[in-house]
Design a protein around this motif. Structure first.
Motif, PDB file in Angstrom:
ATOM      1  N   VAL A  36       4.492  -0.920   3.203  1.00 29.16           N
ATOM      2  CA  VAL A  36       4.107   0.457   2.876  1.00 29.16           C
ATOM      3  C   VAL A  36       5.206   1.077   2.022  1.00 29.16           C
ATOM      4  CG1 VAL A  36       3.473   2.706   3.827  1.00 29.16           C
ATOM      5  CG2 VAL A  36       2.898   0.621   5.084  1.00 29.16           C
ATOM      6  N   VAL A  37       4.796   1.637   0.881  1.00 28.19           N
ATOM      7  CA  VAL A  37       5.760   2.290  -0.011  1.00 28.19           C
ATOM      8  C   VAL A  37       5.533   3.797   0.049  1.00 28.19           C
ATOM      9  CG1 VAL A  37       6.637   2.467  -2.379  1.00 28.19           C
ATOM     10  CG2 VAL A  37       5.692   0.299  -1.558  1.00 28.19           C
ATOM     11  N   THR A  38       6.634   4.517   0.124  1.00 28.70           N
ATOM     12  CA  THR A  38       6.503   5.964   0.156  1.00 28.70           C
ATOM     13  C   THR A  38       7.659   6.599  -0.609  1.00 28.70           C
ATOM     14  OG1 THR A  38       6.204   7.849   1.607  1.00 28.70           O
ATOM     15  CG2 THR A  38       7.758   6.196   2.343  1.00 28.70           C
ATOM     16  N   SER A  39       7.643   7.905  -0.716  1.00 33.71           N
ATOM     17  CA  SER A  39       8.762   8.625  -1.330  1.00 33.71           C
ATOM     18  C   SER A  39       8.948   9.906  -0.522  1.00 33.71           C
ATOM     19  CB  SER A  39       8.461   8.928  -2.795  1.00 33.71           C
ATOM     20  OG  SER A  39       7.348   9.763  -2.879  1.00 33.71           O
ATOM     21  N   PRO A  40      10.117  10.540  -0.616  1.00 28.92           N
ATOM     22  CA  PRO A  40      10.385  11.675   0.285  1.00 28.92           C
ATOM     23  C   PRO A  40       9.330  12.774   0.202  1.00 28.92           C
ATOM     24  CG  PRO A  40      12.389  11.020  -0.846  1.00 28.92           C
ATOM     25  CD  PRO A  40      11.277  10.232  -1.463  1.00 28.92           C
ATOM     26  N   GLN A  41       8.841  13.061  -1.004  1.00 27.72           N
ATOM     27  CA  GLN A  41       7.880  14.165  -1.090  1.00 27.72           C
ATOM     28  C   GLN A  41       6.514  13.796  -0.510  1.00 27.72           C
ATOM     29  OE1 GLN A  41       8.752  12.082  -3.485  1.00 27.72           O
ATOM     30  NE2 GLN A  41       7.956  12.615  -5.488  1.00 27.72           N
ATOM     31  N   ALA A  42       6.177  12.525  -0.584  1.00 27.75           N
ATOM     32  CA  ALA A  42       4.873  12.102  -0.055  1.00 27.75           C
ATOM     33  C   ALA A  42       4.850  12.158   1.461  1.00 27.75           C
ATOM     34  CB  ALA A  42       4.555  10.689  -0.526  1.00 27.75           C
ATOM     35  N   LEU A  43       6.002  11.935   2.051  1.00 30.24           N
ATOM     36  CA  LEU A  43       6.036  11.872   3.517  1.00 30.24           C
ATOM     37  C   LEU A  43       5.584  13.183   4.145  1.00 30.24           C
ATOM     38  CD1 LEU A  43       9.331   9.924   4.086  1.00 30.24           C
ATOM     39  CD2 LEU A  43       7.063   9.233   4.804  1.00 30.24           C
ATOM     40  N   ALA A  44       5.919  14.276   3.465  1.00 32.63           N
ATOM     41  CA  ALA A  44       5.571  15.588   4.006  1.00 32.63           C
ATOM     42  C   ALA A  44       4.069  15.730   4.189  1.00 32.63           C
ATOM     43  CB  ALA A  44       6.092  16.667   3.084  1.00 32.63           C
ATOM     44  N   ASN A  45       3.305  14.961   3.451  1.00 35.54           N
ATOM     45  CA  ASN A  45       1.844  15.130   3.470  1.00 35.54           C
ATOM     46  C   ASN A  45       1.118  14.328   4.535  1.00 35.54           C
ATOM     47  OD1 ASN A  45       2.023  16.837   1.311  1.00 35.54           O
ATOM     48  ND2 ASN A  45       1.817  15.183  -0.167  1.00 35.54           N
ATOM     49  N   MET A  46       1.838  13.649   5.364  1.00 30.34           N
ATOM     50  CA  MET A  46       1.247  12.855   6.445  1.00 30.34           C
ATOM     51  C   MET A  46       0.443  11.667   5.934  1.00 30.34           C
ATOM     52  SD  MET A  46      -0.063  15.425   9.360  1.00 30.34           S
ATOM     53  CE  MET A  46      -1.039  16.375   8.242  1.00 30.34           C
ATOM     54  N   VAL A  47       0.423  11.469   4.604  1.00 33.45           N
ATOM     55  CA  VAL A  47      -0.432  10.415   4.074  1.00 33.45           C
ATOM     56  C   VAL A  47       0.073   9.024   4.454  1.00 33.45           C
ATOM     57  CG1 VAL A  47      -1.535  11.627   2.189  1.00 33.45           C
ATOM     58  CG2 VAL A  47       0.735  10.669   1.860  1.00 33.45           C
ATOM     59  N   VAL A  48       1.383   8.930   4.656  1.00 30.07           N
ATOM     60  CA  VAL A  48       1.922   7.629   5.060  1.00 30.07           C
ATOM     61  C   VAL A  48       1.345   7.230   6.410  1.00 30.07           C
ATOM     62  CG1 VAL A  48       4.000   6.456   5.856  1.00 30.07           C
ATOM     63  CG2 VAL A  48       4.015   7.734   3.754  1.00 30.07           C
ATOM     64  N   ARG A  49       1.340   8.212   7.310  1.00 30.32           N
ATOM     65  CA  ARG A  49       0.815   7.914   8.647  1.00 30.32           C
ATOM     66  C   ARG A  49      -0.638   7.460   8.580  1.00 30.32           C
ATOM     67  NH1 ARG A  49       2.960  13.174  10.670  1.00 30.32           N
ATOM     68  NH2 ARG A  49       4.521  12.893   9.056  1.00 30.32           N
ATOM     69  N   LYS A  50      -1.403   8.039   7.673  1.00 33.07           N
ATOM     70  CA  LYS A  50      -2.795   7.620   7.511  1.00 33.07           C
ATOM     71  C   LYS A  50      -2.848   6.158   7.064  1.00 33.07           C
ATOM     72  CE  LYS A  50      -4.842  11.988   5.989  1.00 33.07           C
ATOM     73  NZ  LYS A  50      -5.638  12.411   7.142  1.00 33.07           N
ATOM     74  N   ALA A  51      -2.019   5.827   6.059  1.00 36.86           N
ATOM     75  CA  ALA A  51      -2.017   4.458   5.529  1.00 36.86           C
ATOM     76  C   ALA A  51      -1.574   3.471   6.605  1.00 36.86           C
ATOM     77  CB  ALA A  51      -1.099   4.376   4.311  1.00 36.86           C
ATOM     78  N   VAL A  52      -0.530   3.833   7.334  1.00 35.61           N
ATOM     79  CA  VAL A  52      -0.032   2.942   8.390  1.00 35.61           C
ATOM     80  C   VAL A  52      -1.104   2.744   9.455  1.00 35.61           C
ATOM     81  CG1 VAL A  52       1.636   2.769  10.294  1.00 35.61           C
ATOM     82  CG2 VAL A  52       2.405   3.462   8.018  1.00 35.61           C
ATOM     83  N   LYS A  53      -1.740   3.836   9.851  1.00 33.91           N
ATOM     84  CA  LYS A  53      -2.773   3.736  10.894  1.00 33.91           C
ATOM     85  C   LYS A  53      -3.907   2.841  10.447  1.00 33.91           C
ATOM     86  CE  LYS A  53      -2.051   7.809  13.643  1.00 33.91           C
ATOM     87  NZ  LYS A  53      -2.398   9.199  13.827  1.00 33.91           N
ATOM     88  N   MET A  54      -4.259   2.960   9.167  1.00 38.41           N
ATOM     89  CA  MET A  54      -5.331   2.110   8.656  1.00 38.41           C
ATOM     90  C   MET A  54      -4.917   0.643   8.713  1.00 38.41           C
ATOM     91  SD  MET A  54      -6.837   1.621   4.955  1.00 38.41           S
ATOM     92  CE  MET A  54      -7.921   0.273   4.722  1.00 38.41           C
ATOM     93  N   ALA A  55      -3.718   0.342   8.211  1.00 38.03           N
ATOM     94  CA  ALA A  55      -3.254  -1.050   8.202  1.00 38.03           C
ATOM     95  C   ALA A  55      -3.181  -1.593   9.627  1.00 38.03           C
ATOM     96  CB  ALA A  55      -1.901  -1.147   7.510  1.00 38.03           C
ATOM     97  N   GLN A  56      -2.808  -0.723  10.566  1.00 40.60           N
ATOM     98  CA  GLN A  56      -2.682  -1.176  11.955  1.00 40.60           C
ATOM     99  C   GLN A  56      -4.019  -1.475  12.615  1.00 40.60           C
ATOM    100  OE1 GLN A  56      -0.199   2.042  13.366  1.00 40.60           O
ATOM    101  NE2 GLN A  56       1.650   0.765  13.293  1.00 40.60           N
TER     102      GLN A  56
ATOM    103  N   MET B  75       0.825  -1.215   0.000  1.00 46.30           N
ATOM    104  CA  MET B  75       0.000   0.000   0.000  1.00 46.30           C
ATOM    105  C   MET B  75       0.860   1.266   0.000  1.00 46.30           C
ATOM    106  SD  MET B  75      -1.500  -0.035   3.932  1.00 46.30           S
ATOM    107  CE  MET B  75      -2.873   1.010   3.489  1.00 46.30           C
ATOM    108  N   SER B  76       0.206   2.388  -0.328  1.00 46.58           N
ATOM    109  CA  SER B  76       0.890   3.674  -0.239  1.00 46.58           C
ATOM    110  C   SER B  76      -0.135   4.721   0.148  1.00 46.58           C
ATOM    111  CB  SER B  76       1.515   4.046  -1.590  1.00 46.58           C
ATOM    112  OG  SER B  76       0.503   4.315  -2.524  1.00 46.58           O
ATOM    113  N   GLY B  77       0.345   5.819   0.716  1.00 42.59           N
ATOM    114  CA  GLY B  77      -0.582   6.875   1.106  1.00 42.59           C
ATOM    115  C   GLY B  77      -1.152   7.586  -0.107  1.00 42.59           C
ATOM    116  N   LYS B  78      -0.287   7.774  -1.124  1.00 40.39           N
ATOM    117  CA  LYS B  78      -0.760   8.470  -2.330  1.00 40.39           C
ATOM    118  C   LYS B  78      -0.164   7.847  -3.583  1.00 40.39           C
ATOM    119  CE  LYS B  78       2.453  12.138  -3.117  1.00 40.39           C
ATOM    120  NZ  LYS B  78       2.453  13.370  -3.823  1.00 40.39           N
ATOM    121  N   GLY B  79      -0.719   8.224  -4.740  1.00 41.82           N
ATOM    122  CA  GLY B  79      -0.299   7.634  -6.008  1.00 41.82           C
ATOM    123  C   GLY B  79       1.032   8.190  -6.486  1.00 41.82           C
TER     124      GLY B  79
END
Ligand code: ADP
Length: 282
Positions: A173-193, A41-45
């Motif tokens: 969880v896959v992310t990239s440096p620019q996506a991390l700034a958007n907090m979207v990773v944390r959303k994806a991780v929280k959902m998976a958890q 999964m990823s927070g954003k495309g």
């Protein structure tokens, strides 16, 4: 993988005709033996989730495992293209037959069912989620050591359906440096958890570019934050991948199976350790 039938106590999804307990095993499910299901999964495309899913499948295949990819990114399916798998998938009485890539990775994607691969899918969320369920129930995957699920980005209907209805063993969880700034990773991780399966770890894609002339590492999106972000979410950090024009070109040509990456080999090793650790705990 599933619990014993509560009505007649037969193990797994009930196949006893006299038992009224639903759901019954489909014909495809009766012949499928899938050892481990891993959701990616990823927070954003655009962070490279499909590329990482594909490279993971390639790496596992090179290690001698039987591998399949369920392309659950229904509205943005890219797995067949990455592997150069074309044409329509065949069906049989028992279900849809997952075509194989050149190296033998089994693939199923909505693009393999459409008349024309450019046709858009204009469906609402629940229909899309139902199709993903069918890819699990009605596709003849056969014997697989690993089935990787390329989830659509974000935390919508499909990831929810996958976590609720499929026997997922773990998530990446896959992310990239620019996506991390958007907090979207944390959303994806929280959902998976919220669901039971463990998170095997976080992979940071496009972390840097290696200059082809002087070998210098250039961090074009700023300092990679994957390790910090993994710690912050209390999940393992599996490693980082550079931006590599060779990867992009091979993907575009449907030849990612020709790609070699020492950075990815290291990630695959870390992932194997995490899978082993989690299997030992379960
Ligand atoms: P997502 O599944 O997150 O939407 P994709 O895997 O489809 O992302 O990647 C988006 C685009 O970026 C594709 O054209 C892909 O080839 C390219 N890409 C992904 N990762 C890399 C990388 N590490 N280096 C170069 N190009 C990449």
């Amino acid at each position: 993988m599933s619990e014993a039938c509560s009505s007649c106590s037969s193990a797994g999804t009930c196949t006893t005709d006299s038992c009224s307990n639903e759901p019954k095993m489909t014909e495809a499910q009766k012949v499928n033996h899938i050892h481990k299901v891993i959701a990616v999964m990823s927070g954003k495309g655009g962070v490279g989730k499909s590329s990482v899913t594909s490279m993971l499948a390639i790496s596992l295949k090179r290690q001698g495992y039987k591998v399949g990819i369920l392309d659950a990114d229904i509205t943005g399916p890219s797995i067949p293209k990455i592997f150069g798998v074309k044409g329509k998938a065949n069906g049989s009485e028992a279900g849809l037959i997952a075509p194989k890539s050149r190296s033998g990775i089994k693939v199923m994607s909505l693009n393999l069912l459409l008349e024309n691969e450019d046709d858009p899918v204009i469906w609402r969320g629940p229909m899309i989620a139902q199709l993903v369920n069918q890819f699990w129930k009605d596709v003849i995957w056969g014997d697989l050591d690993y089935l990787l699920i390329d989830l659509p980005p974000g935390t919508g209907d499909v990831p929810i359906t996958v976590f609720q209805s499929l026997p997922v063993n773990g998530t990446i969880v896959v992310t990239s440096p620019q996506a991390l700034a958007n907090m979207v990773v944390r959303k994806a991780v929280k959902m998976a958890q919220k669901y039971e399966p463990p998170i095997y770890g976080l992979i940071e894609n496009m972390a840097y570019v290696q200059c082809p002339d002087c070998n210098k590492r250039i961090e074009i999106f700023g300092k990679p934050k994957g390790q910090t972000e993994a710690q912050r979410n209390s999940i393992p950090y599996l490693g980082e991948l550079p931006i590599d024009p060779v990867l992009a070109a091979l993907s575009d040509d449907g030849k990612l199976e020709d790609y070699q990456s020492s950075a990815f080999d290291q990630i695959a090793e870390h992932l194997a350790e995490e899978i082993k650790k989690n299997s030992a705990m379960n």
